[in-house]
Design an enzyme around this catalytic site. Structure first.
Site, short mmCIF file in Angstrom:
data_model
loop_
_atom_site.label_atom_id
_atom_site.label_comp_id
_atom_site.label_asym_id
_atom_site.label_seq_id
_atom_site.Cartn_x
_atom_site.Cartn_y
_atom_site.Cartn_z
N SER A 191 -15.72 -9.36 3.18
CA SER A 191 -15.82 -8.05 3.12
C SER A 191 -17.26 -8.13 3.89
CB SER A 191 -15.88 -7.32 2.10
OG SER A 191 -16.40 -6.07 2.14
N TYR B 174 -18.94 -5.58 -6.37
CA TYR B 174 -17.94 -6.12 -5.33
C TYR B 174 -18.26 -7.00 -4.26
CZ TYR B 174 -14.50 -5.67 -1.44
OH TYR B 174 -13.70 -5.88 -0.49
N1 NAP Z 1 -9.67 -1.87 2.50
C1 NAP Z 1 -10.69 -2.42 3.26
O1 NAP Z 1 -11.54 -1.23 3.79
C2 NAP Z 1 -11.01 -3.54 3.08
C3 NAP Z 1 -12.53 -4.19 3.61
C4 NAP Z 1 -13.04 -5.36 3.64
C5 NAP Z 1 -12.05 -6.26 2.78
N2 NAP Z 1 -11.15 -5.82 2.10
C6 NAP Z 1 -10.41 -6.88 1.36
O2 NAP Z 1 -8.93 -6.95 1.66
C7 NAP Z 1 -8.21 -7.32 0.67
C8 NAP Z 1 -6.98 -6.64 0.49
O3 NAP Z 1 -7.49 -5.20 0.09
P1 NAP Z 1 -6.75 -3.69 0.29
O4 NAP Z 1 -7.55 -2.76 0.88
O5 NAP Z 1 -5.30 -4.22 1.02
O6 NAP Z 1 -6.49 -3.28 -1.14
P2 NAP Z 1 -5.10 -2.97 -2.07
O7 NAP Z 1 -4.60 -2.01 -1.03
O8 NAP Z 1 -5.89 -2.05 -3.25
O9 NAP Z 1 -4.30 -3.90 -2.39
C9 NAP Z 1 -4.71 -5.00 -3.28
C10 NAP Z 1 -3.39 -5.75 -3.46
O10 NAP Z 1 -3.67 -6.70 -4.48
C11 NAP Z 1 -2.84 -6.50 -5.55
N3 NAP Z 1 -3.72 -6.88 -6.69
C12 NAP Z 1 -4.75 -6.45 -7.23
N4 NAP Z 1 -5.14 -7.27 -8.30
C13 NAP Z 1 -4.24 -8.35 -8.41
C14 NAP Z 1 -4.46 -9.25 -9.40
N5 NAP Z 1 -4.98 -9.29 -10.44
N6 NAP Z 1 -3.35 -10.09 -9.39
C15 NAP Z 1 -2.62 -10.04 -8.25
N7 NAP Z 1 -2.39 -9.09 -7.48
C16 NAP Z 1 -3.61 -8.26 -7.56
C17 NAP Z 1 -2.49 -5.15 -5.63
O11 NAP Z 1 -1.18 -4.77 -6.32
P3 NAP Z 1 -1.31 -4.71 -7.80
O12 NAP Z 1 -2.24 -3.48 -7.96
O13 NAP Z 1 0.02 -4.08 -8.22
O14 NAP Z 1 -1.67 -5.88 -8.55
C18 NAP Z 1 -2.17 -5.20 -3.95
O15 NAP Z 1 -0.99 -5.71 -3.80
C19 NAP Z 1 -9.01 -7.37 -0.62
O16 NAP Z 1 -9.52 -8.86 -0.75
C20 NAP Z 1 -10.28 -6.63 -0.20
O17 NAP Z 1 -11.45 -7.06 -0.93
C21 NAP Z 1 -10.57 -4.50 2.05
#
Ligand code: NAP
Length: 229
Positions: free
Chosen positions: A133, A146
């Site tokens: 990120s 984070y």
């Molecule tokens: N969204 C943004 O703007 C953004 C920006 C930069 C980077 N990122 C990065 O992109 C990645 C994906 O983020 P996202 O925005 O798509 O998040 P999200 O919509 O909250 O999805 C997170 C996923 O991870 C799973 N998860 C969470 N904790 C877990 C655990 N302990 N064990 C196994 N699975 C787990 C969740 O399912 P469950 O809750 O059912 O476990 C879900 O499938 C992350 O690494 C995040 O830091 C996101």
């Protein structure tokens, strides 16, 4: 030869978009998330040749189950992550138990899964994608928990890249995305102007198929091959 990828956190958001794209590109997938019903629905959406293993990446037994389901691994995408408390506390008052959980999920569990996958990744000249990120490199107020976890992910990725010449190690910043995590980061705010994960997943899929050197990549700087052709 069919290539196999493990993608963590593939029940929604970026992980689901990436899994869908890689499946369409012919990859065999092993995916996880903690919530079984969400993961089952995602696996059905993704379609063919996907094994869903519900569990928490902090759990060593679950990590072993992911590797067992995969067999040989050509690609590991450490995508699963958590934001931590919402709204995010400033560092001065950040509850340390919550910070420990953020580090466990975002730093230690992906590294532990990487350790398990490395023998296979080495022998198959495979690749590792660690999702990072801009909060890892920008000192945004309120993002200290984070952001520092993602900074640790980045430095661990850089060292792995130096230590593991047979494995491509990419740490990829997708940019802001319209996901549940992003909504948690901006509680009560309208985030409908942020791009859908499906718009960014192809650039990361292209990075995976590109053979580019190990390193840090921003999705915003990567032009999808599919858009150029
Ligand atoms: N969204 C943004 O703007 C953004 C920006 C930069 C980077 N990122 C990065 O992109 C990645 C994906 O983020 P996202 O925005 O798509 O998040 P999200 O919509 O909250 O999805 C997170 C996923 O991870 C799973 N998860 C969470 N904790 C877990 C655990 N302990 N064990 C196994 N699975 C787990 C969740 O399912 P469950 O809750 O059912 O476990 C879900 O499938 C992350 O690494 C995040 O830091 C996101």
């Amino acid at each position: 030869m069919r290539l196999t990828a493990i993608i963590t956190g593939a029940s929604r958001g970026l992980g689901l978009a990436l899994a869908t794209g890689l499946s369409e590109a012919g990859w065999r997938l092993v995916v996880d998330a903690r919530t079984p019903a969400d993961l089952a629905a995602a696996a059905e959406w993704i379609g063919r040749d996907v094994v869903a293993v519900a569990g928490d990446i902090r759990d060593p037994t679950h990590r072993t189950a992911l590797l067992d389901a995969a067999g040989d691994v050509d690609l590991l995408v450490n995508n699963a992550g958590i934001l931590g408390p919402s709204p995010q506390p400033r560092l001065a008052g950040y509850p340390l138990d919550a910070l420990r959980a953020v580090y466990e999920v975002n730093v230690l569990a992906p590294l532990a899964l990487t350790q398990l996958a490395l023998p296979s990744l080495r022998s198959r000249e495979g690749a590792l994608v660690n999702v990072t990120s801009d909060a890892a490199v920008e000192p945004y107020e309120g993002w200290g928990g984070y952001g520092s976890a993602k900074a640790a992910v980045e430095q661990a990725s850089a060292v792995l890249a130096a230590e593991e010449p047979a494995v491509r190690v990419w740490w990829a910043d997708p940019g802001d995305l319209r996901t549940r995590m992003h909504q948690e980061a901006f509680p009560g705010e309208d985030i409908s102007d942020r791009p859908e994960p499906e718009t960014v997943a192809p650039t990361i899929a292209d990075l995976i198929s590109s053979g580019r050197p190990s390193g840090r990549y921003r999705a915003a700087d990567l032009v999808p091959v599919s858009a150029v052709a």
